[in-house]
Design a protein around this motif. Structure first.
Motif: not given
Length: 185
Positions: A4-5, A39-45, A89-90, A104-108
């Motif tokens: 993704f990146v 992608l959401a799982a990658c961000i959460a990880d 950015r993604l 997901t990013l906002e949750s972090a």
């Protein structure tokens, strides 16, 4: 995540992701359902790797300052890494098409604010912060910490800060925060 990146959301086909992960596309879809969920799982990880400190409540101003500076340094160190900035950015790019990625990013981000809020509320209870200080001190501390750094990183106007700058920024943010919201004399 690397796919993704490297290729962006649209360029990262499920075939490319599966190939890089050494699994079948069918297995990927069985695990995640959609590319957005991948992608959401990658961000959460990635967000889960940031371990927020759990410490006893501060009893003295110096302890509070040290705790805030330590938390601030950890946040700056983790979030300003190039891979994490690429995730931001993604998420920005895909916010309209795949809002769950931004969520997901906002949750972090929320977990960081909650950690700061926990510290400041403990400090308020201990009399280390003015009882009249605003309730959104978590946001104010993070604003002092980041200043305009995040925007500069997102726009690729500068590189991630080095360890000395991270420590300096975190210490300055903690000092300024306590100057603003420490108990009134």
């Amino acid at each position: 995540m690397d796919t993704f990146v490297e290729l962006g959301y649209t360029g990262a086909s499920t075939l490319k992701i599966a190939t890089r992960a050494q699994v079948s596309k069918r297995e990927l879809y069985a695990l995640f359902g959609t590319k957005q969920a991948m992608l959401a799982a990658c961000i959460a990880d990635r967000a889960g790797r940031m371990q927020l400190p759990t410490q006893r409540p501060p009893r003295h101003r110096d302890e509070l300052e040290t705790l805030l500076a330590g938390l601030g340094a950890m946040v700056l160190r983790e979030v300003s890494q190039p891979g994490v900035i690429a995730v931001f950015r993604l998420a920005i790019t895909e916010a309209q098409r795949a809002p769950e990625v931004a969520e997901t990013l906002e949750s972090a981000r929320r977990s960081v604010r909650e950690a700061v809020r926990g510290i400041t509320e403990q400090a308020r209870s201990a009399g280390l912060i003015d009882p009249q200080a605003p309730r959104d001190m978590d946001v104010r501390f993070l604003a002092l910490l980041w200043d305009d750094l995040m925007v500069s990183l997102l726009l690729r106007l500068r590189e991630a800060p080095k360890a000395t700058e991270i420590e300096r920024r975190a210490k300055r943010a903690a000092e300024e925060f306590l100057r603003l919201y420490g108990p009134s004399s």
